[in-house]
Design a protein around this motif. Structure first.
Motif, PDB file in Angstrom:
ATOM      1  N   SER A  79      -0.956  14.240  -2.282  1.00 22.81           N
ATOM      2  CA  SER A  79      -2.421  14.172  -2.261  1.00 22.81           C
ATOM      3  C   SER A  79      -2.983  13.371  -1.096  1.00 22.81           C
ATOM      4  N   ASN A  80      -2.122  12.631  -0.393  1.00 25.37           N
ATOM      5  CA  ASN A  80      -2.529  11.764   0.717  1.00 25.37           C
ATOM      6  C   ASN A  80      -3.477  10.652   0.266  1.00 25.37           C
ATOM      7  N   LYS A  81      -3.451  10.326  -1.034  1.00 24.29           N
ATOM      8  CA  LYS A  81      -4.261   9.224  -1.555  1.00 24.29           C
ATOM      9  C   LYS A  81      -3.486   7.919  -1.489  1.00 24.29           C
ATOM     10  N   LYS A  82      -4.240   6.828  -1.343  1.00 24.66           N
ATOM     11  CA  LYS A  82      -3.620   5.516  -1.231  1.00 24.66           C
ATOM     12  C   LYS A  82      -3.816   4.721  -2.523  1.00 24.66           C
ATOM     13  N   TYR A  83      -2.790   3.933  -2.860  1.00 21.21           N
ATOM     14  CA  TYR A  83      -2.820   3.107  -4.064  1.00 21.21           C
ATOM     15  C   TYR A  83      -2.262   1.727  -3.715  1.00 21.21           C
ATOM     16  N   SER A 143       0.860  -1.181   0.000  1.00 22.83           N
ATOM     17  CA  SER A 143       0.000   0.000   0.000  1.00 22.83           C
ATOM     18  C   SER A 143       0.894   1.227   0.000  1.00 22.83           C
ATOM     19  N   THR A 197       1.101   5.560  -0.169  1.00 20.49           N
ATOM     20  CA  THR A 197       0.383   6.804   0.093  1.00 20.49           C
ATOM     21  C   THR A 197       1.174   7.960  -0.494  1.00 20.49           C
ATOM     22  N   ASP A 198       0.549   8.681  -1.401  1.00 19.09           N
ATOM     23  CA  ASP A 198       1.191   9.838  -2.018  1.00 19.09           C
ATOM     24  C   ASP A 198       1.253  10.975  -1.013  1.00 19.09           C
ATOM     25  N   ASN A 221      -0.773   3.018 -12.976  1.00 19.52           N
ATOM     26  CA  ASN A 221      -0.765   4.470 -13.212  1.00 19.52           C
ATOM     27  C   ASN A 221      -1.536   4.853 -14.475  1.00 19.52           C
ATOM     28  N   GLU A 253      -1.707   9.330 -12.034  1.00 19.42           N
ATOM     29  CA  GLU A 253      -1.837   9.853 -10.681  1.00 19.42           C
ATOM     30  C   GLU A 253      -0.477  10.090 -10.028  1.00 19.42           C
TER      31      GLU A 253
END
Length: 386
Positions: free
Chosen positions: A263-267, A257, A259-260, A293, A297
């Protein structure tokens, strides 16, 4: 005429001076005693029999009738909050920091010198493999190429005539071999010229996105001069490191997992490669994962936080981090048993920012104190609050 001082007067003065000094010392002594008394009263007040624990009969009867509840000493119960230990699922994870890398990335450079005659670079735009990016003046190379093609035609005719003469035995085999070798050498030189001419036309080596450039038509470039960059950003790679003690637990295909930070988004991504060597300086192993990707993102060069799940335990015992007390010989927790605080030595395992795994020292159902730890001592009566 001399005047004689009377002896009675001298004796009176001497006695007066001694009395004055004695009075002065007496005043100093009284001041010191007053200061000591003030300090004693101010900072060390005397305890009453009630404060000492009901030393008098009245104090004892008062504790029985309307005194503060508690034990024999009459102390109040300390309010605390507890955490009831339960068996939970625990994922053994490794937290790390990583960087985003392009799937493929190259700096576009010139292999020959000359002026740029055409430029097809659109900054920040995608290009296809083999697409022409720029061309460099190659008039001289093209002229030499045509000249060599004429020479080859001449050498081929000579080789054909020499072969006919050799078949009729008018010349020796050595003479024919010289003509044939001249033809082959000219053909090799032609291939060299064609390779050099191809370098004048710079093409995209793979599908990707172009970077920025300062080159324009008419710019003179030298061999090795950087013109722009080309990056393939679908997919991208995530590179991070794990401590060497976990290297045997990491496998290709393991999910991670990420986390950017921006942006604090998880991928979600998957490990596809591991460095076979451990870094001897940091004692870590480099791991790479891949993310599709599809929507661009993640950008190469970005910083991300990585969580790699290594294993999972179904019946793990965990307590809040604030409940575990580090000591010189290990760790301990404070538990509540029969309304009193009882310390227990424990061993810890996996820890996160909120919970710590307890591998030894606790059982399911134990009540662990999580607040008011500094206010209680072993054996103190406690009151559990919500």
């Amino acid at each position: 005429m001399q005047t004689q001082e009377h002896p009675d007067t001298y004796e009176t003065d001497t006695r007066s001076g001694g009395a004055g000094r004695r009075l002065l010392w007496l005043l100093v002594a009284l001041a010191v005693l007053a200061a000591l008394a003030f300090i004693k009263i101010k900072y060390f007040p005397a305890q009453t029999p009630e404060a000492k624990g009901g030393g008098s009969k009245g104090g004892a009867s008062g504790a029985g009738k309307g005194g503060a509840p508690g034990g024999k000493g009459g102390g109040q119960k300390q309010p605390v909050q507890v955490y009831v230990v339960q068996a939970t699922n625990l994922a053994d994870e490794v937290a790390a920091t990583g960087s985003i890398l392009a799937e493929e990335s190259v700096v576009i450079k010139s292999e020959i010198s000359g002026k740029i005659t055409s430029l097809s670079i659109r900054e920040g735009q995608p290009v296809r493999k083999g697409q022409l990016l720029l061309s460099i003046n190659a008039d001289e190379l093209q002229s030499n190429l045509r000249k060599q093609e004429y020479n080859i035609k001449l050498f081929r005719d000579q080789e054909r005539r020499q072969r006919t003469l050799l078949d009729k035995e008018y010349i020796s085999a050595q003479e024919y071999e010289q003509a044939n070798n001249q033809l082959l050498t000219a053909q090799a030189d032609l291939q060299t010229l064609r390779a050099s001419l191809a370098k004048a036309y710079v093409r995209a080596p793979f599908d990707g996105v172009l970077g920025l450039t300062t080159a324009t038509v008419g710019t003179y470039v030298s061999p090795g001069a950087e013109i722009t960059t080309l990056s393939k950003v679908k997919p991208v790679k995530i590179e991070f490191t794990v401590p060497s003690r976990f290297s045997s637990l990491v496998r290709t295909g393991d999910p991670i997992s990420i986390t950017d930070e921006a942006s604090n988004k998880k991928y979600e991504a998957r490990v596809y490669a591991l460095d076979p060597q451990i870094d001897p300086v940091s004692r870590t192993q480099t791991v790479r994962a891949r993310y599709a990707n599809a929507r661009n993102e993640l950008r190469p060069g970005a910083f991300v936080k990585v969580n790699l799940q290594l294993s999972q335990t179904a019946d793990a015992l965990q307590v809040p981090t604030e409940a575990v007390i580090p000591e010189a010989t290990g760790y301990s927790v404070y538990t509540v048993q029969k309304g009193k605080m009882v310390p227990k030595k424990v061993k810890i395992g996996v820890r996160s920012d909120r919970l710590i795994q307890i591998t030894d020292g606790l059982a399911v159902g134990d009540s662990v104190i999580r607040t008011g730890i500094l206010q209680v001592k072993p054996g103190d009566a406690v009151k559990v609050t919500k």
